[in-house]
Design an enzyme around this catalytic site. Structure first.
Site, mmCIF file in Angstrom:
data_model
loop_
_atom_site.group_PDB
_atom_site.id
_atom_site.type_symbol
_atom_site.label_atom_id
_atom_site.label_comp_id
_atom_site.label_asym_id
_atom_site.label_seq_id
_atom_site.Cartn_x
_atom_site.Cartn_y
_atom_site.Cartn_z
ATOM 1 C CG ASP A 55 -1.945 1.009 1.278
ATOM 2 O OD1 ASP A 55 -1.675 2.163 0.887
ATOM 3 O OD2 ASP A 55 -3.069 0.675 1.679
ATOM 4 C CG PHE B 76 0.627 3.362 -13.153
ATOM 5 C CD1 PHE B 76 0.206 4.097 -14.250
ATOM 6 C CD2 PHE B 76 1.709 2.508 -13.305
ATOM 7 C CE1 PHE B 76 0.852 3.961 -15.473
ATOM 8 C CE2 PHE B 76 2.359 2.378 -14.523
ATOM 9 C CZ PHE B 76 1.926 3.106 -15.611
ATOM 10 C CE LYS C 200 -10.605 5.712 -13.170
ATOM 11 N NZ LYS C 200 -10.970 5.400 -14.528
ATOM 12 C CB ALA D 242 -7.747 15.815 -19.237
ATOM 13 C CE1 TYR E 1 -8.003 11.048 -10.034
ATOM 14 C CE2 TYR E 1 -9.428 12.091 -11.653
ATOM 15 C CZ TYR E 1 -8.316 11.333 -11.355
ATOM 16 O OH TYR E 1 -7.526 10.868 -12.365
ATOM 17 C CE1 TYR F 271 -1.403 8.773 -17.834
ATOM 18 C CE2 TYR F 271 -3.114 7.382 -16.906
ATOM 19 C CZ TYR F 271 -1.774 7.683 -17.083
ATOM 20 O OH TYR F 271 -0.846 6.858 -16.511
ATOM 21 C CG ASN G 293 -12.110 10.699 -21.647
ATOM 22 O OD1 ASN G 293 -11.639 11.833 -21.684
ATOM 23 N ND2 ASN G 293 -13.199 10.420 -20.977
ATOM 24 C CG ASN H 138 -14.783 6.482 -15.892
ATOM 25 O OD1 ASN H 138 -14.058 5.916 -15.086
ATOM 26 N ND2 ASN H 138 -14.984 7.784 -15.870
ATOM 27 N N GLY I 297 -21.212 18.489 -13.270
ATOM 28 C CA GLY I 297 -19.760 18.622 -13.413
ATOM 29 C C GLY I 297 -19.227 18.219 -14.776
HETATM 30 C C1 UD1 Z 1 -14.112 11.158 -15.986
HETATM 31 C C2 UD1 Z 1 -13.861 12.129 -14.918
HETATM 32 C C3 UD1 Z 1 -12.446 12.606 -15.039
HETATM 33 C C4 UD1 Z 1 -11.489 11.428 -14.890
HETATM 34 C C5 UD1 Z 1 -11.848 10.356 -15.902
HETATM 35 C C6 UD1 Z 1 -11.073 9.099 -15.540
HETATM 36 C C7 UD1 Z 1 -16.043 13.109 -14.408
HETATM 37 C C8 UD1 Z 1 -16.882 14.349 -14.469
HETATM 38 N N1 UD1 Z 1 -14.843 13.213 -14.989
HETATM 39 O O1 UD1 Z 1 -13.942 11.826 -17.243
HETATM 40 O O2 UD1 Z 1 -12.160 13.550 -14.049
HETATM 41 O O3 UD1 Z 1 -10.184 11.826 -15.091
HETATM 42 O O4 UD1 Z 1 -13.230 10.047 -15.857
HETATM 43 O O5 UD1 Z 1 -11.172 8.151 -16.509
HETATM 44 O O6 UD1 Z 1 -16.442 12.105 -13.870
HETATM 45 N N2 UD1 Z 1 -21.337 9.287 -20.045
HETATM 46 C C9 UD1 Z 1 -22.630 8.891 -20.304
HETATM 47 N N3 UD1 Z 1 -23.135 7.831 -19.611
HETATM 48 C C10 UD1 Z 1 -22.429 7.146 -18.679
HETATM 49 C C11 UD1 Z 1 -21.106 7.554 -18.414
HETATM 50 C C12 UD1 Z 1 -20.590 8.637 -19.107
HETATM 51 O O7 UD1 Z 1 -23.300 9.470 -21.154
HETATM 52 O O8 UD1 Z 1 -22.960 6.198 -18.075
HETATM 53 C C13 UD1 Z 1 -20.748 10.396 -20.813
HETATM 54 C C14 UD1 Z 1 -20.296 11.553 -19.953
HETATM 55 O O9 UD1 Z 1 -21.314 12.498 -19.810
HETATM 56 C C15 UD1 Z 1 -19.125 12.077 -20.765
HETATM 57 C C16 UD1 Z 1 -18.582 10.857 -21.513
HETATM 58 O O10 UD1 Z 1 -19.604 9.896 -21.457
HETATM 59 O O11 UD1 Z 1 -19.584 12.978 -21.704
HETATM 60 C C17 UD1 Z 1 -17.326 10.301 -20.882
HETATM 61 O O12 UD1 Z 1 -17.555 10.093 -19.513
HETATM 62 P P1 UD1 Z 1 -16.494 9.362 -18.568
HETATM 63 O O13 UD1 Z 1 -16.092 8.081 -19.199
HETATM 64 O O14 UD1 Z 1 -17.069 9.308 -17.193
HETATM 65 O O15 UD1 Z 1 -15.244 10.293 -18.631
HETATM 66 P P2 UD1 Z 1 -15.084 11.865 -18.293
HETATM 67 O O16 UD1 Z 1 -16.297 12.429 -17.718
HETATM 68 O O17 UD1 Z 1 -14.572 12.531 -19.507
#
Ligand code: UD1
Length: 287
Positions: free
Chosen positions: A14, A41, A45, A86, A109, A138, A140, A160, A256
Site C-alpha cells: 500500500d 500509477f 481515480k 485532464a 479527485y 491522460y 479518456n 465511466n 460537473g
Molecule cells: C471522468 C472524470 C475525469 C477522470 C476520468 C477518468 C467526471 C466528471 N470526470 O472523465 O475527471 O479523469 O473520468 O477516466 O467524472 N457518459 C454517459 N453515460 C455514462 C457515463 C458517461 O453518457 O454512463 C458520458 C459523460 O457524460 C461524458 C462521456 O460519457 O460525456 C465520458 O464520460 P467518462 O467516461 O465518465 O469520462 P469523463 O467524464 O470525460
C-alpha cells in the site's frame, strides 16, 4: 529488454505504508539494482467516490505520493512519471486544450492530482534532487491489451462511459444512460478525446526514455489523440465493429460534465516523438 523480462520482481503493498515502500527500495539495492525510474500509477481515480470520501483521496493520492518521494533515493532516481489527468484543467477551457491552459479542478479527485503536480514541481526545484519529472495528463483511456488478457472490468457499476458500455453490450446491464442530448455538439452528446490504453502505455515508455536520456527537466504532457468523438459516435462505432447492440436512453446531464474535452497533443508528439496509432475502431474492438 531480455534481462528485465527474465526477472520482473513484484511486491504487493500500500502506497500509504512508508515502511513497505522503504523495503521495496532497499531490497532492490540489496539485490544489486538501483531504481532509476518510477512510474506512479497508485492513485484512486473516481470523481464520484472522491466527492463522497474526500479524505481517502487526499490520504491515498497526496500522502501516498509524499511517501514515495521521501523514499526515492534523492540523487539517484533519475526519472519520475506521474499519472495525472485532464481533470486538472477543470471545465472552463476551450478545446483543444494545451498544457499551458488554466488549471482549475472541480472535484476532490482533480484537486489531489493538481496538488501532486505542485508538490512535484517544488520537489523538482529543490537542491536535494536532480530528478526529471513528467506529469502525463491522460484524456479518456479506453480499450484493452490486444491479447485481451488485461483490460478494464471494474467491480460494481462503472462510472465511466466505456466500461459501462461494455457491460451493457455483454448483457450485464440493461441499458446505457447518455448524460444529456442537448449539448452544443453535432449530435447533442458530449465530446471526449478517447485514447487506446496501449497508446497510453507507449507514451509512458517514450516519456521514461526521454527523461532518462536528457537533462533534468519537469514537463507536463497531454496524452490524448487530439480527436474528439461524441458519446453517440462511440456507441455506433462499438456496435458496428463488434456487431452487437448497445441499448441506450437519454437522461439528464451529469453534474460537473463538460461539453467538449479534447487534447492539444503537439507537445508530447514533438518532445517524445510519440504518435497515437490506434483508431477509435481499435479501441472499441479491443475493449
Ligand atoms: C471522468 C472524470 C475525469 C477522470 C476520468 C477518468 C467526471 C466528471 N470526470 O472523465 O475527471 O479523469 O473520468 O477516466 O467524472 N457518459 C454517459 N453515460 C455514462 C457515463 C458517461 O453518457 O454512463 C458520458 C459523460 O457524460 C461524458 C462521456 O460519457 O460525456 C465520458 O464520460 P467518462 O467516461 O465518465 O469520462 P469523463 O467524464 O470525460
Amino acid at each position: 529488454n531480455k534481462e528485465v523480462m527474465e526477472e520482473i520482481i513484484f511486491h504487493q503493498g500500500d502506497i500509504r505504508d512508508e515502511k513497505f515502500l522503504k523495503k521495496v527500495f532497499l531490497k532492490s539495492l540489496n539485490n544489486g539494482y538501483q531504481i532509476d525510474g518510477v512510474i506512479h500509477f497508485a492513485g484512486l481515480k473516481s470523481v464520484e467516490e472522491s466527492i463522497k470520501k474526500p479524505l481517502i483521496y487526499w490520504e491515498n493520492n497526496v500522502l501516498g505520493t509524499l511517501n514515495l518521494l521521501k523514499i526515492l533515493n534523492l540523487k539517484k532516481c533519475k526519472a519520475f512519471i506521474f499519472s495525472s489527468s485532464a481533470t486538472v484543467y477543470g471545465t472552463k477551457n476551450k478545446s483543444p486544450i494545451s498544457e499551458d491552459s488554466n488549471t482549475k479542478p472541480i472535484n476532490p479527485y482533480g484537486e489531489t492530482n493538481l496538488t501532486i503536480e505542485k508538490i512535484l514541481e517544488s520537489f523538482y526545484k529543490s537542491e536535494e534532487t536532480s530528478i526529471s519529472i513528467s506529469n502525463l495528463r491522460y484524456f479518456n483511456p479506453i480499450g484493452a491489451h490486444n491479447s485481451f488478457r488485461i483490460g478494464e472490468n471494474p467491480r460494481g457499476i462503472p462510472n465511466n462511459l466505456f466500461p459501462y458500455l461494455c457491460k451493457v453490450a455483454s448483457g450485464q446491464i440493461n441499458e446505457l444512460k447518455i448524460f444529456g442530448n442537448d449539448w452544443s455538439t453535432r449530435d447533442g452528446t458530449c465530446i471526449r478525446d478517447y485514447i487506446h490504453v496501449m497508446d497510453l502505455a507507449d507514451g509512458h515508455i517514450k516519456a521514461l526514455d526521454h527523461l532518462m536520456t536528457n537533462d533534468s527537466q519537469l514537463i507536463n504532457l497531454n496524452i490524448g489523440t487530439g480527436q474528439g468523438y461524441s458519446v453517440l459516435d462511440l456507441i455506433k462505432t462499438f456496435e458496428n465493429i463488434n456487431n452487437v447492440k448497445v441499448p441506450f436512453i437519454f437522461s439528464d446531464r451529469r453534474k460537473g460534465d463538460v461539453c467538449k474535452l479534447v487534447a492539444n497533443n503537439q507537445r508530447a508528439k514533438k518532445i517524445l516523438n510519440w504518435y497515437p496509432k490506434r483508431s477509435i475502431e481499435d479501441m472499441c474492438r479491443d475493449g
